[in-house]
Design an enzyme around this catalytic site. Structure first.
Site, mmCIF file in Angstrom:
data_model
loop_
_atom_site.group_PDB
_atom_site.id
_atom_site.type_symbol
_atom_site.label_atom_id
_atom_site.label_comp_id
_atom_site.label_asym_id
_atom_site.label_seq_id
_atom_site.Cartn_x
_atom_site.Cartn_y
_atom_site.Cartn_z
ATOM 1 N N ARG A 1 29.879 85.538 23.349
ATOM 2 C CA ARG A 1 31.290 85.557 23.710
ATOM 3 C C ARG A 1 32.157 86.088 22.568
ATOM 4 O O ARG A 1 32.204 85.506 21.481
ATOM 5 C CB ARG A 1 31.762 84.156 24.100
ATOM 6 C CG ARG A 1 33.177 84.154 24.653
ATOM 7 C CD ARG A 1 33.706 82.761 24.931
ATOM 8 N NE ARG A 1 35.051 82.836 25.466
ATOM 9 C CZ ARG A 1 35.916 81.828 25.482
ATOM 10 N NH1 ARG A 1 35.563 80.645 25.003
ATOM 11 N NH2 ARG A 1 37.130 81.990 25.991
ATOM 12 N N GLY B 1 15.784 48.971 26.642
ATOM 13 C CA GLY B 1 16.171 50.095 27.475
ATOM 14 C C GLY B 1 17.425 50.792 26.981
ATOM 15 O O GLY B 1 17.588 52.007 27.189
ATOM 16 N N GLY C 1 35.361 80.295 30.664
ATOM 17 C CA GLY C 1 35.022 80.375 32.077
ATOM 18 C C GLY C 1 33.550 80.154 32.349
ATOM 19 O O GLY C 1 33.170 79.535 33.353
ATOM 20 N N GLU D 1 22.905 50.392 32.344
ATOM 21 C CA GLU D 1 22.235 49.527 31.371
ATOM 22 C C GLU D 1 23.225 48.909 30.376
ATOM 23 O O GLU D 1 22.954 48.788 29.191
ATOM 24 C CB GLU D 1 21.100 50.277 30.661
ATOM 25 C CG GLU D 1 19.967 50.609 31.613
ATOM 26 C CD GLU D 1 18.664 50.954 30.940
ATOM 27 O OE1 GLU D 1 18.388 50.415 29.851
ATOM 28 O OE2 GLU D 1 17.912 51.751 31.522
ATOM 29 N N TRP E 1 34.482 75.488 24.749
ATOM 30 C CA TRP E 1 34.037 76.566 23.863
ATOM 31 C C TRP E 1 33.553 77.781 24.656
ATOM 32 O O TRP E 1 33.758 78.911 24.251
ATOM 33 C CB TRP E 1 32.886 76.095 22.970
ATOM 34 C CG TRP E 1 33.230 74.967 22.046
ATOM 35 C CD1 TRP E 1 34.466 74.524 21.696
ATOM 36 C CD2 TRP E 1 32.294 74.124 21.375
ATOM 37 N NE1 TRP E 1 34.374 73.458 20.842
ATOM 38 C CE2 TRP E 1 33.056 73.189 20.619
ATOM 39 C CE3 TRP E 1 30.908 74.059 21.321
ATOM 40 C CZ2 TRP E 1 32.451 72.204 19.835
ATOM 41 C CZ3 TRP E 1 30.302 73.087 20.540
ATOM 42 C CH2 TRP E 1 31.070 72.166 19.793
ATOM 43 N N TYR F 1 15.652 35.879 33.832
ATOM 44 C CA TYR F 1 16.871 36.255 33.093
ATOM 45 C C TYR F 1 16.542 36.601 31.656
ATOM 46 O O TYR F 1 17.126 37.514 31.062
ATOM 47 C CB TYR F 1 17.910 35.138 33.170
ATOM 48 C CG TYR F 1 17.639 33.921 32.312
ATOM 49 C CD1 TYR F 1 18.278 33.749 31.098
ATOM 50 C CD2 TYR F 1 16.746 32.939 32.726
ATOM 51 C CE1 TYR F 1 18.031 32.636 30.308
ATOM 52 C CE2 TYR F 1 16.486 31.824 31.948
ATOM 53 C CZ TYR F 1 17.132 31.684 30.739
ATOM 54 O OH TYR F 1 16.885 30.580 29.956
ATOM 55 N N GLU G 1 23.195 44.269 41.751
ATOM 56 C CA GLU G 1 23.581 43.999 43.133
ATOM 57 C C GLU G 1 25.065 44.288 43.297
ATOM 58 O O GLU G 1 25.773 44.511 42.299
ATOM 59 C CB GLU G 1 23.288 42.539 43.486
ATOM 60 C CG GLU G 1 21.809 42.195 43.447
ATOM 61 C CD GLU G 1 21.527 40.749 43.810
ATOM 62 O OE1 GLU G 1 20.364 40.340 43.720
ATOM 63 O OE2 GLU G 1 22.489 40.033 44.190
ATOM 64 N N SER H 1 27.909 44.158 35.592
ATOM 65 C CA SER H 1 27.975 43.697 34.206
ATOM 66 C C SER H 1 27.606 42.219 34.108
ATOM 67 O O SER H 1 26.961 41.790 33.154
ATOM 68 C CB SER H 1 29.385 43.928 33.649
ATOM 69 O OG SER H 1 29.661 45.313 33.544
ATOM 70 N N CYS I 1 14.694 46.586 39.459
ATOM 71 C CA CYS I 1 15.710 46.220 40.451
ATOM 72 C C CYS I 1 16.439 44.938 40.058
ATOM 73 O O CYS I 1 16.002 43.831 40.391
ATOM 74 C CB CYS I 1 15.053 46.051 41.824
ATOM 75 S SG CYS I 1 14.010 47.438 42.307
#
Length: 428
Positions: free
Chosen positions: A311, A284, A383, A406, A380, A274, A169, A174, A166
């Protein structure tokens, strides 16, 4: 030695059991060590040890047989199947790097990256749950937790408790260190007040690493990490976001109203939050890059299987037209290049080398490739790529988050440029 798992055995044999015999590993997640590599023959970046190969095979089989049948329903319901979460723990996928003494697999960082990539080939939502839990939460406790915290929480994180990281905020995305959430010291511990946004795994989690400013007068140097458990008075999930992609993965707003926690729930040292956040997020980002390469490969495989086998237009398979073949070849080449960046960053991290620029490049490029390839894959398939019956459109929607969480792509570019400038600027 590793014995392939048969279909009949799969429900009872987990990677945790398979890997327990591998006491000696080629690579580990321990701090920098010096190796004499003069006698070691050169190997490809993507060469895997026996343990890593076992992980890849086990996760791939699990993803195809257990996760794939649930993917569309979980996406439509915007909810992670609780039974699947339990199975992720049972298979050992939620405690990849946690030492065996705490109930984890005790494998290396690259094994975690492999698991993340293989899961994303089928469902990026499941992949990010495993990613955040392993590369952010478990790593933070392993690195900075006291022996008491490790003994209390690592067995739970390895076996039955999902974790959340966590940091973000409303006004600190960033610019992650403009935190408004505050912590104050009390006679018995600490009290946390504020809110968090964009928190992955929040609905499923019972364990939260929360960053709050213990001394605002010091600015970001007052940021400190704390552990908050689900059910603590004053702590609640205020809102679950509805998203464009990775919809089965929960993303929530959290509220902290004078949440009291014991003093032993301080994670690491005061004012070092920090530094912890920066270090953990660098690792991460390799995980997110692996999620994106897995996603790109899954989208590519899904599409080429259709255009080369099903296809047809003008009397031949669509994938046989030269224009289509060139796009397919170009896309696979980009995926291979992205994977090389990911594995190189992981190997450098394990070797104890500076990997910050490598992690940023891997995340930047892998997210770009995932967006391009998954978008082309929809085209590609025509539909069938546009309807929600298959997975093509889901892979494309899921790819968009890769350039955001991240660290956005622009933040990665800033990091890469800053480090390059440092290397190429002459003094004086």
């Amino acid at each position: 030695m590793y014995t392939p798992v048969t279909d009949a055995e799969f429900t009872t044999v987990s990677f945790l059991e398979i890997s327990s015999s591998y006491l000696l590993r080629l690579l580990s997640a321990t701090p920098r060590r010096l190796y004499d590599i003069s006698e070691i023959p050169p190997t490809p970046i993507t060469h895997l040890s026996d343990t890593e190969t076992a992980m890849q095979e086990t996760v791939s089989k699990f993803a195809k047989e257990v996760i794939l049948p649930k993917v569309r329903d979980m996406d439509e319901a915007e909810n992670m199947d609780p039974a699947l979460v339990e199975q992720l723990f049972e298979q050992g996928f939620m405690g990849v790097e946690i030492p065996e003494e705490y109930g984890g697999t005790g494998a290396n960082f690259t094994s975690a990256i492999i698991a993340i990539e293989e899961l994303a080939r089928v469902d990026p939502s499941v992949s990010v749950m495993v990613d955040v839990h392993n590369t952010l939460v478990n790593t933070a406790i392993t690195k900075w937790g006291t022996n008491q915290l490790k003994k209390k929480f690592l067995p739970r994180l390895a076996t039955d408790t999902v974790g959340s990281f966590c940091l973000s905020e409303p006004v600190s995305g960033s610019d992650a260190f403009k935190l408004a959430t505050k912590a104050t010291e009390t006679s018995d511990g600490f009290k946390i007040s504020g809110g968090k946004m964009w928190i992955t795994n929040a609905m499923e989690s019972g364990f939260f690493i929360v960053f709050a400013n213990l001394d605002p007068s010091k600015g970001y140097r007052g940021i400190t990490a704390f552990i908050v458990e689900k059910g603590t008075k004053g702590f609640e999930i205020a809102k679950k976001e509805k998203k464009l992609g990775i919809k089965a993965s929960s993303t929530c707003v959290l509220s902290f109203d004078d949440v009291e926690i014991p003093k032993e729930n301080l994670l690491g040292e005061r004012g070092q939050g920090y530094k912890y956040a920066i270090g953990i997020l660098n690792e991460g980002r390799i995980g997110i890059a692996a999620q994106m390469t897995g996603l790109a490969l899954g989208a590519w495989e899904n599409a080429v299987n259709y255009v080369w086998n099903d296809r047809k237009q003008f009397g031949q398979f669509v994938g046989e037209f030269q224009g289509m073949q060139h796009q397919i070849a170009q896309s696979y080449t980009e995926i291979a290049a992205a994977r090389a960046l990911v594995y190189n960053a992981a190997r450098k991290k394990e070797a104890g080398e500076d990997f910050v620029r490598d992690a940023a490049m891997a995340k930047l490029f892998a997210s770009q490739v995932a967006g391009r390839v998954s978008g082309l894959a929809v085209e590609w398939m025509g539909g069938m790529g546009f309807v929600r019956e298959g997975l093509a459109e889901k892979f494309w929607r899921d790819s968009k988050i890769g350039a955001i969480y991240e660290g956005t792509s622009n933040i990665q570019l800033n990091t890469i440029a800053k480090l390059l400038q440092k290397d190429y600027t002459t003094s004086g």
